[in-house]
Design a protein around this motif. Structure first.
Motif, short mmCIF file in Angstrom:
data_model
loop_
_atom_site.label_atom_id
_atom_site.label_comp_id
_atom_site.label_asym_id
_atom_site.label_seq_id
_atom_site.Cartn_x
_atom_site.Cartn_y
_atom_site.Cartn_z
N VAL A 99 44.85 -9.75 -25.42
CA VAL A 99 43.70 -9.19 -26.12
C VAL A 99 42.33 -9.61 -25.24
O VAL A 99 42.23 -10.85 -25.15
CB VAL A 99 43.52 -9.60 -27.47
CG1 VAL A 99 42.30 -8.86 -28.29
CG2 VAL A 99 44.76 -8.87 -28.28
N LYS A 100 41.54 -8.57 -25.15
CA LYS A 100 40.06 -8.94 -24.55
C LYS A 100 39.03 -8.65 -25.78
O LYS A 100 39.23 -7.47 -26.34
CB LYS A 100 39.87 -8.32 -23.43
CG LYS A 100 40.67 -8.58 -22.23
CD LYS A 100 40.23 -7.90 -20.88
CE LYS A 100 40.95 -8.46 -19.69
NZ LYS A 100 40.62 -7.86 -18.38
N GLN A 101 38.55 -9.58 -26.32
CA GLN A 101 37.58 -9.47 -27.58
C GLN A 101 36.52 -8.47 -27.52
O GLN A 101 36.20 -7.67 -28.40
CB GLN A 101 37.23 -10.83 -27.99
CG GLN A 101 38.31 -11.76 -28.50
CD GLN A 101 38.04 -12.94 -28.69
OE1 GLN A 101 36.99 -13.36 -28.61
NE2 GLN A 101 39.00 -13.62 -29.91
N GLN A 102 35.50 -8.59 -26.53
CA GLN A 102 34.40 -7.98 -26.51
C GLN A 102 34.24 -7.00 -25.00
O GLN A 102 34.54 -7.76 -24.10
CB GLN A 102 33.23 -8.84 -26.65
CG GLN A 102 31.93 -8.04 -26.72
CD GLN A 102 31.80 -7.09 -28.05
OE1 GLN A 102 32.00 -7.85 -29.10
NE2 GLN A 102 31.69 -6.01 -27.97
N ASP A 137 34.24 -9.67 -22.15
CA ASP A 137 35.55 -10.02 -21.71
C ASP A 137 36.00 -8.89 -20.75
O ASP A 137 36.78 -9.03 -20.26
CB ASP A 137 36.38 -10.18 -22.91
CG ASP A 137 36.07 -11.17 -23.79
OD1 ASP A 137 36.07 -12.51 -23.10
OD2 ASP A 137 35.73 -11.16 -24.91
N TRP A 188 43.33 0.25 -23.98
CA TRP A 188 43.96 -0.87 -23.31
C TRP A 188 43.37 -0.78 -21.96
O TRP A 188 43.10 0.39 -21.56
CB TRP A 188 45.35 -1.08 -23.55
CG TRP A 188 46.12 0.04 -22.91
CD1 TRP A 188 46.69 0.02 -21.83
CD2 TRP A 188 46.52 1.21 -23.63
NE1 TRP A 188 47.41 1.32 -21.65
CE2 TRP A 188 47.45 1.87 -22.83
CE3 TRP A 188 46.59 1.49 -25.08
CZ2 TRP A 188 47.90 3.04 -23.36
CZ3 TRP A 188 47.00 2.52 -25.49
CH2 TRP A 188 48.19 3.44 -24.46
N SER A 196 46.28 -5.33 -21.35
CA SER A 196 45.11 -6.16 -22.36
C SER A 196 44.39 -5.26 -23.27
O SER A 196 43.92 -4.33 -22.80
CB SER A 196 44.31 -7.01 -21.61
OG SER A 196 44.70 -8.17 -20.60
N LEU A 198 41.85 -3.86 -25.81
CA LEU A 198 40.26 -4.16 -26.21
C LEU A 198 40.12 -4.30 -27.77
O LEU A 198 40.44 -3.33 -28.46
CB LEU A 198 39.43 -3.02 -25.56
CG LEU A 198 39.75 -3.05 -23.93
CD1 LEU A 198 38.38 -2.05 -23.72
CD2 LEU A 198 39.26 -4.28 -23.42
N GLU A 199 39.67 -5.40 -28.11
CA GLU A 199 39.22 -5.56 -29.48
C GLU A 199 38.08 -4.84 -30.19
O GLU A 199 37.90 -4.16 -31.31
CB GLU A 199 39.17 -6.97 -29.86
CG GLU A 199 39.23 -7.57 -31.52
CD GLU A 199 39.32 -8.60 -31.90
OE1 GLU A 199 38.43 -8.94 -32.93
OE2 GLU A 199 40.10 -9.38 -31.07
N LYS A 200 37.08 -4.93 -29.32
CA LYS A 200 35.86 -4.23 -29.53
C LYS A 200 35.07 -3.65 -28.24
O LYS A 200 35.10 -4.28 -27.32
CB LYS A 200 34.79 -5.26 -30.33
CG LYS A 200 35.22 -5.81 -31.48
CD LYS A 200 34.23 -6.74 -32.14
CE LYS A 200 32.96 -6.40 -32.61
NZ LYS A 200 32.03 -7.26 -33.26
N GLU A 234 35.46 -1.67 -33.42
CA GLU A 234 36.66 -2.14 -33.50
C GLU A 234 37.83 -1.24 -33.31
O GLU A 234 37.94 -0.18 -33.87
CB GLU A 234 36.75 -2.92 -34.79
CG GLU A 234 35.81 -4.15 -34.94
CD GLU A 234 36.25 -4.96 -36.06
OE1 GLU A 234 37.01 -4.96 -36.70
OE2 GLU A 234 35.39 -5.97 -36.28
N THR A 288 44.51 -3.99 -32.01
CA THR A 288 45.14 -4.62 -30.97
C THR A 288 46.56 -5.04 -30.97
O THR A 288 47.09 -5.96 -30.34
CB THR A 288 44.30 -6.02 -30.88
OG1 THR A 288 44.37 -6.70 -32.08
CG2 THR A 288 42.67 -5.72 -30.34
#
Length: 267
Positions: A125-128, A166, A236, A244, A246-248, A253, A256
């Motif tokens: 996961v890549k958060q931002q 990220d 992703w 990976s 993407l969370e946000k 949002e 994930t």
């Protein structure tokens, strides 16, 4: 193991690999970015998607008119296995035009180099993430190849770092979604998957090809605006190292949770 102390070089005239701590200077890779590279994963037994890498490299050499591709290129996997069996490695394979000269090459022979590093796992996961404010991509005839002239990705990496992100999403010169800073981008609404077409200037990624071949009936390639991406359920990015999620993106949002149709592609 580091990228600087595990280096091998081979010239097309001999085809012999030898260890090297330095390269002839000047060279066309340094002077003009006159070459290509493949970043590959060696899992201890084989190079993941090696046939895909060979196909893209051969196409790139044809596009840049670099000579020297031969069946011997396919033996690289065995060479690495003989020396590094059981080790998980990131393999960077450079192929550039030999000789010096100015813009006009002295010849079209090729030089190859290998740079080996321990493999770091890709984050699940890549958060931002956000959209680039500085870089726009253009669809040149060589855009789908991985050339040594990669300043747009260097600058994208700097922008990503400066903004504390990220992941950075790159647009083309028309303002359409192209790819991520070092990977292709996909998004999903329900079971329908979308990814930018190569005409948007993105790399013909090895991970991209693996996904397209695994779920061909689910994926639509096309030209899409940012709103179409932002309306997705899930986003992703992928390259040869994996996927990976993407969370946000900005403040929006996305899911994930690993999507079942993608599982096993990068094992």
């Amino acid at each position: 193991m580091s990228e600087t102390d595990t280096v091998y070089i081979s010239e097309s005239k001999t085809g012999i690999w030898r260890e090297a701590s330095e390269f002839p200077i000047p060279n066309r890779a340094m002077n003009f970015g006159d070459g290509l590279f493949e970043t590959m994963v060696f899992d201890g037994d084989k190079i993941r998607f090696f046939d895909f890498h060979l196909d893209r490299l051969r196409l790139g050499m044809d596009t840049l008119k670099i000579e020297g591709y031969s069946p011997a290129f396919a033996k690289l996997e065995d060479r690495i296995k003989d020396k590094f069996a059981g080790q998980r490695l990131r393999v960077r394979w450079n192929v550039f035009r030999s000789g010096a000269g100015k813009f006009t090459p002295e010849n079209n022979d090729s030089v190859q180099t290998l740079h080996l590093q321990d493999l770091s796992p890709v984050p699940l996961v890549k958060q931002q993430a956000s959209f680039s404010e500085q870089i726009a991509l253009y669809p040149y005839p060589w855009s789908s190849c991985k050339t040594l002239n990669a300043l747009q990705y260097v600058l994208a990496a700097q922008e990503k770092k400066e903004r504390g992100l990220d992941e950075l999403i790159l647009m083309d010169y028309k303002g359409k979604v192209a790819e991520a800073s070092m990977a292709n981008i996909f998004w999903r609404r329900g079971k329908k998957v979308f990814t930018p077409a190569l005409e948007c200037g993105c790399i013909a990624g090895v991970g991209r090809r693996a996904i397209l071949e695994k779920i061909p009936r689910l994926v639509t390639q096309g030209v899409f605006g940012s709103n179409e991406l932002l309306s997705a359920d899930q986003v992703w990015v992928s390259n040869a190292t994996g996927i990976s999620y993407l969370e946000k993106i900005n403040s929006l949002e996305f899911s994930t949770e690993a999507w079942e149709p993608l599982e096993g592609i990068f094992d």
